[in-house]
Design an enzyme around this catalytic site. Structure first.
Site, short mmCIF file in Angstrom:
data_model
loop_
_atom_site.label_atom_id
_atom_site.label_comp_id
_atom_site.label_asym_id
_atom_site.label_seq_id
_atom_site.Cartn_x
_atom_site.Cartn_y
_atom_site.Cartn_z
N LYS A 153 3.52 4.53 -7.03
CA LYS A 153 2.34 5.47 -7.47
C LYS A 153 2.55 6.84 -7.94
CE LYS A 153 0.69 1.80 -5.60
NZ LYS A 153 -0.65 1.06 -5.56
C1 LIG Z 1 -1.07 0.09 -4.49
C2 LIG Z 1 -2.30 -0.30 -4.43
C3 LIG Z 1 -3.08 -0.27 -3.14
C4 LIG Z 1 -2.33 -0.53 -1.98
O1 LIG Z 1 -1.77 0.55 -1.63
P1 LIG Z 1 -0.42 0.39 -0.72
O2 LIG Z 1 0.03 1.79 -0.35
O3 LIG Z 1 0.62 -0.59 -1.23
O4 LIG Z 1 -0.77 -0.49 0.47
C5 LIG Z 1 -4.26 -0.61 -3.17
N1 LIG Z 1 -5.04 -0.61 -4.32
C6 LIG Z 1 -4.69 -0.40 -5.59
C7 LIG Z 1 -5.50 -0.49 -6.67
C8 LIG Z 1 -3.13 -0.46 -5.60
O5 LIG Z 1 -2.69 -0.17 -6.85
#
Ligand SMILES: *Cc1c(COP(=O)(O)O)cnc(C)c1O
Length: 473
Positions: free
Chosen positions: A248
């Site tokens: 992210k």
């Molecule tokens: C990455 C992601 C999540 C989950 O996040 P994690 O920290 O990996 O649990 C939820 N929604 C979207 C759209 C994502 O891209």
């Protein structure tokens, strides 16, 4: 070489005799075998697609697609070490508590312009926490987009509610008219996901939610730092969630956040993410308010990651600016090709720039283009998954979620699909349910834009696109 055979004798002799400096594209195929002028030979051979045996534009892999990672330095190291030296790694108390998580929450809320931010241990945890706060449960339908991440589905299903797929449009986010069409008397809320770094049409979805008395949860996991017409993503929903997992825009390896302007929802989220009871200012559990006596999920964030996230938050705009600048430069070139359809970006200034999505006339052209670009060296090292056909993009596509399509359950007894409250809410999830998404998935490819591309990297990407598109379109 097969391509040689496609060159006429006339063309060959012309190349040999005139050694013209401007060789037509068609004439170049395989000419490296014929021409003798070294400069021309080089130019000509470069024109042959690498996939057809030509020289690739680039031999070095592109940087991996981890935006926050490329901007990590001694600042994050110092922040983490400071916490370790304090020997106080738990957020609510310790021998020398630094209040890193609490300060991160204040700073994150302030950066968004919302009243409350609750740091949690993952984006998936944030989704579960928010749905608990919103009171999701059996007998409810929750609208989710056809293009999302499996965590969205998991959070709904784990709460005993029924996910209802709504189609997307060329933003690759929810289509407001499809949301409207999906609402029934049993709908309780909408989860909107800002996919691949750029915001969806949240204003339109907010208006629908208001008209129909539904809650709106914004999933901003892929869009931290994004905005739309000057409004940050994550401020329009009743609640919004973020992820700080390593892919992210900002990261501590793992981590997440739940933001809201609503005091009550914040308190409920706080209870839910922890032991199931709200805490007072002093960190002590409160048993007085039954509406805040929930069931805890154990998603607290620790001080180490809180400290790292504070540093990353300060770098977020630098990170997104870098990606956006690279992406816009590449996009500008691609806009000149009528045969390439670029994802609809509602507000280029609010795009975090993390991904470029291209859609082609048909599936075969998308495949051929993607393979040719990869052969030109437009790939990260083997760990990375950038520059892929969307069909190979895994659990973002609803019908690739086998648990959803097959309606599996942890208890083996069909939870939540077989619950009495959900009997009347039977839905199907196989390919075909969202035709616009199905079509876009087949014809599109996706390129991650690393946050540390050099001008030379961008030049290579552009050169590879020019070279490949001039052949395949
Ligand atoms: C990455 C992601 C999540 C989950 O996040 P994690 O920290 O990996 O649990 C939820 N929604 C979207 C759209 C994502 O891209």
């Amino acid at each position: 070489m097969a391509v040689l055979e496609s060159i006429s004798a006339d063309t060959r002799s012309r190349i040999r005799i005139t050694k013209e400096q401007t060789v037509e594209k068609q004439q170049c195929k395989g000419c490296d075998q014929i021409v003798t002028d070294p400069a021309l030979e080089d130019r000509v051979s470069r024109e042959v697609l690498a996939i057809d045996g030509g020289v690739p534009v680039r031999r070095e892999p592109l940087p991996l697609e981890f935006p926050g990672v490329h901007h990590m330095d001694e600042e994050e190291v110092d922040a983490a070490v400071k916490v370790l030296r304090s020997r106080s790694l738990f957020r609510y108390y310790g021998v020398d508590l630094q209040r890193e998580v609490a300060q991160f929450e204040e700073e994150f809320a302030q950066s968004l312009g919302v009243k409350h931010a609750l740091a949690v241990s993952s984006g998936t945890g944030a989704l579960h926490t928010a749905l608990s706060a919103l009171g999701a449960g059996p007998g409810q339908e929750i609208i989710v987009p056809a293009y999302m991440w499996v965590s969205v589905l998991a959070a709904v299903v784990n709460h005993g509610a029924i996910p209802v797929l709504a189609d997307i449009n060329q933003t690759f986010c929810l289509d407001p008219s499809e949301v409207k069409r999906s609402i029934t008397g049993r709908t309780s809320g909408i989860i909107m996901v800002h996919m691949n770094g750029a915001p969806g049409d949240v204003d339109a979805i907010r208006a629908i939610a208001d008209q129909r008395g539904l809650w709106l949860l914004e999933d901003c996991a892929q869009c931290s730092g994004g905005s739309i017409h000057g409004r940050k993503v994550g401020v329009s929903g009743d609640m919004s969630v973020f992820s700080f997992q390593m892919n992210k825009n900002m990261t501590a390896g793992e981590g997440g956040c739940v933001a809201t302007n609503d005091d009550r929802l914040h308190q409920r989220a706080s209870a839910s993410h922890d032991l199931g009871y709200a805490r007072g200012e002093d960190g002590r559990l409160n048993f007085d308010d039954l509406d805040l006596c929930l069931w805890g999920r154990g998603y607290r964030l620790d001080e180490l990651r809180g400290a790292v996230l504070r540093v990353q938050l300060r770098k977020l705009s630098t990170i997104t600016q870098a990606m956006r600048r690279s992406k816009l430069r590449i996009r500008k070139v691609l806009e000149q090709y009528p045969g390439v359809q670029l994802r609809k970006i509602l507000d280029p200034e609010g795009d975090t720039g993390a991904f470029l999505i291209l859609t082609f006339r048909d599936k075969d052209l998308a495949k051929r283009t993607n393979e040719a670009l990869r052969a030109e060296g437009i790939v990260p090292s083997s760990q990375g998954v950038s520059n892929v056909l969307m069909l190979d993009w895994g659990l973002h596509l609803y019908y690739k979620n086998r648990s959803l399509v097959e309606k599996t359950s942890a208890d083996g007894a069909g939870f939540p699909w077989q619950l009495e409250e959900n009997r009347a809410l039977q839905r199907e999830y196989g390919k075909g349910i969202c035709p616009v998404a199905d079509d876009l998935f087949e014809r599109s490819m996706l390129l991650a834009i690393p946050s540390n591309l050099t001008k030379g990297d961008e030049d290579d990407i552009i050169a590879a696109f020019r070279k490949v598109l001039s052949h395949v379109l």
